[in-house]
Motif scaffolding. Structure first.
Motif, PDB file in Angstrom:
ATOM      1  N   VAL A  52      -4.270   8.624  -0.717  1.00 48.85           N
ATOM      2  CA  VAL A  52      -2.854   8.862  -1.007  1.00 48.85           C
ATOM      3  C   VAL A  52      -2.031   7.697  -0.470  1.00 48.85           C
ATOM      4  O   VAL A  52      -1.981   7.465   0.746  1.00 48.85           O
ATOM      5  N   PHE A  53      -1.404   6.954  -1.367  1.00 49.80           N
ATOM      6  CA  PHE A  53      -0.518   5.862  -0.962  1.00 49.80           C
ATOM      7  C   PHE A  53       0.908   6.387  -0.929  1.00 49.80           C
ATOM      8  O   PHE A  53       1.398   6.951  -1.909  1.00 49.80           O
ATOM      9  N   VAL A  54       1.566   6.177   0.201  1.00 48.04           N
ATOM     10  CA  VAL A  54       2.888   6.781   0.407  1.00 48.04           C
ATOM     11  C   VAL A  54       3.960   5.729   0.700  1.00 48.04           C
ATOM     12  O   VAL A  54       5.012   6.053   1.242  1.00 48.04           O
ATOM     13  N   GLY A  55       3.687   4.479   0.320  1.00 48.43           N
ATOM     14  CA  GLY A  55       4.672   3.437   0.568  1.00 48.43           C
ATOM     15  C   GLY A  55       4.369   2.188  -0.226  1.00 48.43           C
ATOM     16  O   GLY A  55       3.370   2.097  -0.951  1.00 48.43           O
ATOM     17  N   TYR A  56       5.235   1.213  -0.085  1.00 52.11           N
ATOM     18  CA  TYR A  56       5.121  -0.054  -0.793  1.00 52.11           C
ATOM     19  C   TYR A  56       3.807  -0.750  -0.451  1.00 52.11           C
ATOM     20  O   TYR A  56       3.393  -0.797   0.707  1.00 52.11           O
ATOM     21  N   GLN A  57       3.153  -1.301  -1.478  1.00 48.19           N
ATOM     22  CA  GLN A  57       1.915  -2.046  -1.306  1.00 48.19           C
ATOM     23  C   GLN A  57       2.167  -3.508  -1.690  1.00 48.19           C
ATOM     24  O   GLN A  57       2.451  -3.819  -2.837  1.00 48.19           O
ATOM     25  N   GLY A  58       2.094  -4.390  -0.715  1.00 52.65           N
ATOM     26  CA  GLY A  58       2.449  -5.785  -0.922  1.00 52.65           C
ATOM     27  C   GLY A  58       1.483  -6.527  -1.827  1.00 52.65           C
ATOM     28  O   GLY A  58       0.312  -6.165  -1.976  1.00 52.65           O
ATOM     29  N   VAL A  59       2.003  -7.592  -2.425  1.00 50.07           N
ATOM     30  CA  VAL A  59       1.191  -8.462  -3.278  1.00 50.07           C
ATOM     31  C   VAL A  59       0.016  -9.003  -2.478  1.00 50.07           C
ATOM     32  O   VAL A  59       0.165  -9.473  -1.353  1.00 50.07           O
ATOM     33  N   GLY A  60      -1.183  -8.917  -3.052  1.00 50.81           N
ATOM     34  CA  GLY A  60      -2.376  -9.465  -2.421  1.00 50.81           C
ATOM     35  C   GLY A  60      -3.077  -8.532  -1.458  1.00 50.81           C
ATOM     36  O   GLY A  60      -4.139  -8.874  -0.941  1.00 50.81           O
ATOM     37  N   THR A  61      -2.519  -7.354  -1.183  1.00 50.09           N
ATOM     38  CA  THR A  61      -3.149  -6.429  -0.239  1.00 50.09           C
ATOM     39  C   THR A  61      -4.175  -5.557  -0.969  1.00 50.09           C
ATOM     40  O   THR A  61      -4.123  -5.380  -2.177  1.00 50.09           O
ATOM     41  N   MET A  62      -5.110  -4.996  -0.189  1.00 50.35           N
ATOM     42  CA  MET A  62      -6.104  -4.116  -0.778  1.00 50.35           C
ATOM     43  C   MET A  62      -5.447  -2.874  -1.362  1.00 50.35           C
ATOM     44  O   MET A  62      -5.851  -2.370  -2.415  1.00 50.35           O
ATOM     45  N   GLY A  63      -4.408  -2.377  -0.695  1.00 49.31           N
ATOM     46  CA  GLY A  63      -3.689  -1.227  -1.230  1.00 49.31           C
ATOM     47  C   GLY A  63      -3.134  -1.496  -2.612  1.00 49.31           C
ATOM     48  O   GLY A  63      -3.218  -0.643  -3.502  1.00 49.31           O
ATOM     49  N   ARG A  64      -2.588  -2.694  -2.807  1.00 52.76           N
ATOM     50  CA  ARG A  64      -2.025  -3.055  -4.112  1.00 52.76           C
ATOM     51  C   ARG A  64      -3.125  -3.094  -5.171  1.00 52.76           C
ATOM     52  O   ARG A  64      -2.934  -2.654  -6.309  1.00 52.76           O
ATOM     53  N   SER A 107      -3.937   6.996   8.881  1.00 52.77           N
ATOM     54  CA  SER A 107      -4.324   5.843   9.688  1.00 52.77           C
ATOM     55  C   SER A 107      -3.614   4.587   9.193  1.00 52.77           C
ATOM     56  O   SER A 107      -3.177   4.503   8.038  1.00 52.77           O
ATOM     57  N   ALA A 108      -3.509   3.613  10.068  1.00 52.98           N
ATOM     58  CA  ALA A 108      -2.861   2.338   9.734  1.00 52.98           C
ATOM     59  C   ALA A 108      -3.947   1.301   9.396  1.00 52.98           C
ATOM     60  O   ALA A 108      -5.109   1.447   9.776  1.00 52.98           O
ATOM     61  N   SER A 109      -3.600   0.256   8.601  1.00 53.60           N
ATOM     62  CA  SER A 109      -2.234  -0.083   8.241  1.00 53.60           C
ATOM     63  C   SER A 109      -1.822   0.537   6.899  1.00 53.60           C
ATOM     64  O   SER A 109      -2.669   0.984   6.142  1.00 53.60           O
ATOM     65  N   GLY A 110      -0.509   0.520   6.652  1.00 52.93           N
ATOM     66  CA  GLY A 110       0.018   1.182   5.463  1.00 52.93           C
ATOM     67  C   GLY A 110      -0.359   0.531   4.162  1.00 52.93           C
ATOM     68  O   GLY A 110      -0.324   1.170   3.113  1.00 52.93           O
ATOM     69  N   MET A 111      -0.716  -0.778   4.204  1.00 48.70           N
ATOM     70  CA  MET A 111      -1.123  -1.481   2.987  1.00 48.70           C
ATOM     71  C   MET A 111      -2.644  -1.639   2.906  1.00 48.70           C
ATOM     72  O   MET A 111      -3.158  -2.361   2.054  1.00 48.70           O
TER      73      MET A 111
END
Length: 535
Positions: free
Chosen positions: A365-377, A339-343
């Motif tokens: 599972v994170f499969v890409g770049y996680q930007g500064v300040g995002t929950m993924g990061r 599901s989106a979004s990727g970050m």
């Protein structure tokens, strides 16, 4: 030629470069800034772009951080042509409408809060009507076919191998009788990447604007990547829980389906484990991919000719409606949810994380770049808890970070691409990367090739004149009063996570000692608030 770096300078998102010479003014890319609040605030500085005085726009590919400000450009007076490849045009037909809907919804949510506080209302960055007014300006072009969007300027799009229709762009012109060639890499892809063909080689350039997202990292090979995905699936399947995968709707979602197809062929995807593609945009984007097999690589075409489409799975379920999405988390048992979004900072993925992140048997599972300040990061950096829809959610799921899925070339692949340049030397300007990655990559390039390297700052202006050193017109910090707080904020986030962990130790101390620490910390906090309020 003068160039102004409107984004993707000491940062990964917001790609946009405005070039000016002899009465011609144009932009390469027009991307949305994504990340923390300070970075995303740049999207509101639209007067700096002076859109109505642009003659044309060139778009490298469809990702929103390269294209997402196009409707804002149109709403602020841009009326010229927007050049891109045909697949990019087809993808942006759906992606810009989706982005506009998000802008409208975010403005609506913000205004509900502002209403309660008696604050002035805010407008969306752009609207659905703006997006609809943008697509008629699209002018599809073919790889390798030169054209003149303005007198004295020749442009050629070549395959960047990043996503369907992605291109690096060559811009050529005469400067005081000297032939000058600028090359904008956009996002450069990887050799042997799933679905798309390998990047074309570059013959020569006077100035190369090169992405550096993974300039300090080497990706894992394809089989290791598949094995890691299989491990995550087996982990949660054995515990009866779900595998949640935040993924960008375009390219990454299709790569994941392809990878699950390969695991299915290897017998590593359980037959009774459903796979949900829970993103209306990803579902529509997958149809665009299906409509352009002429851009597929030989491996993909080989499967299709044998009657096996890698974008199909026996247990793939496409969930377009909100009710179908909600039903996923109301259905017990293991499943793979893409599901989106990727970050993980917007969209349906936040609901899936709220339902599964706290479950010990689940995996994310994170499969890409996680930007500064995002929950993924924050999750990747090891946060114990994250805030989702104003609720603290514990991070008990097993977190996997699989960089092998990246559509960006890693350091070794970027160096190999540079090695293939026929005529050297070139001047290299590193863009589309964070400071740490760029500094490491610059050093490696200097050592291996001896190229002249420049790393621009946000809003920096640079004069491009072959034979002369690359020096800014004026220092970016002097030229523009706004300060880029990206790295200060990133450091503060890291310190906060460390502070929270250490505070748990303090809670085990005797009560008088806890009180003393609390009082001292409150004093520091008050001083920090006063300092920030002066900004």
């Amino acid at each position: 030629m003068k160039i102004t770096f409107m984004g993707a300078a000491r940062a990964v998102t917001g790609s946009c470069y405005i070039l000016e010479r002899e009465g011609v003014r144009f932009a390469v890319d027009c991307g949305l800034h994504q990340g923390n609040k300070e970075i995303e605030a740049r999207n509101r500085n639209l007067e700096d772009y002076d859109f109505e005085n642009l003659d044309f726009i060139l778009v490298t590919h469809a990702h929103i951080d390269h294209s997402g400000l196009l409707p804002a450009a149109v709403s602020h007076g841009y009326k010229g042509p927007i050049y891109m490849t045909e697949p990019t045009s087809d993808l942006l037909d759906i992606m810009l409408l989706d982005s506009a809907h998000i802008q409208e919804m975010e403005a609506e949510w913000a205004n509900r809060k502002r209403n309660r506080k008696g604050m002035e209302q805010v407008s969306p960055l752009y609207t659905t009507a703006d997006a609809e007014a943008t697509t008629p300006l699209f002018k599809p072009v073919k790889y390798g076919t030169a054209f003149e969007p303005a007198d004295g300027v020749t442009v050629t799009f070549k395959n960047a191998g990043h996503i369907l229709g992605s291109a690096f762009i060559e811009v050529e012109y005469l400067d005081e009788g000297k032939h000058t060639k600028l090359v904008f890499s956009g996002d450069l892809g990887r050799p042997e990447q799933l679905i798309v063909q390998d990047p074309s080689l570059l013959d020569c350039a006077d100035y190369l604007f090169l992405e550096s997202t993974y300039g300090n990292r080497v990706h894992k090979d394809a089989q290791n990547t598949l094995n890691e995905l299989a491990e995550a699936i087996q982990y949660s399947y054995s515990k009866g829980e779900k595998v949640v995968i935040p993924a960008f709707a375009v390219e990454r979602s299709q790569q994941l389906i392809y990878s699950l197809f390969l695991l299915h062929k290897e017998g590593k995807l359980p037959e009774d484990m459903p796979v949900y593609l829970d993103s209306p945009l990803a579902i529509r984007a997958t149809e665009v991919f299906r409509n352009h097999p002429e851009f597929f690589d030989e491996q993909t075409m080989g499967y299709i000719e044998n009657g096996e489409n890698p974008l199909d799975l026996p247990n793939l379920r496409l969930t377009l409606s909100t009710d179908e999405s909600i039903a996923i988390n109301n259905t017990p048992g293991p499943a793979v949810v893409i599901s989106a979004s990727g970050m993980a900072n917007a969209g349906r993925i936040k609901h899936h994380l709220r339902h599964n992140l706290w479950r010990p048997g689940a995996s994310v599972v994170f499969v890409g770049y996680q930007g500064v300040g995002t929950m993924g990061r924050r999750i990747v950096n090891g946060a114990d808890k994250v805030r989702i829809f104003n609720e603290e959610v514990a991070v008990n799921a097993k977190v996997f970070t699989i960089n092998g899925f990246s559509g960006h070339a890693g350091q070794d692949e970027l160096l190999d691409w540079l090695e293939g340049i026929r005529d050297k030397p070139v001047k290299v300007i590193l863009v589309h990367g964070e400071e740490k990655a760029q500094d490491a990559f610059a050093e490696v390039i200097r050592e291996r090739f001896g190229f002249d390297i420049h790393i621009p700052e946000y809003m920096e202006e640079l004069i491009l004149e072959p034979g002369r050193e690359m020096t800014p017109v004026v220092d970016a910090a002097v030229a523009r009063p706004r300060v880029d707080w990206e790295f200060l904020v990133a450091d503060s986030e890291k310190l906060f996570e460390e502070f929270r962990k250490r505070l748990d130790d303090v809670k085990e101390r005797p009560w008088p000692e806890q009180t003393d620490v609390r009082d001292r910390l409150m004093e520091v906090n008050r001083a920090m608030v006063e300092l920030i309020s002066e900004m």
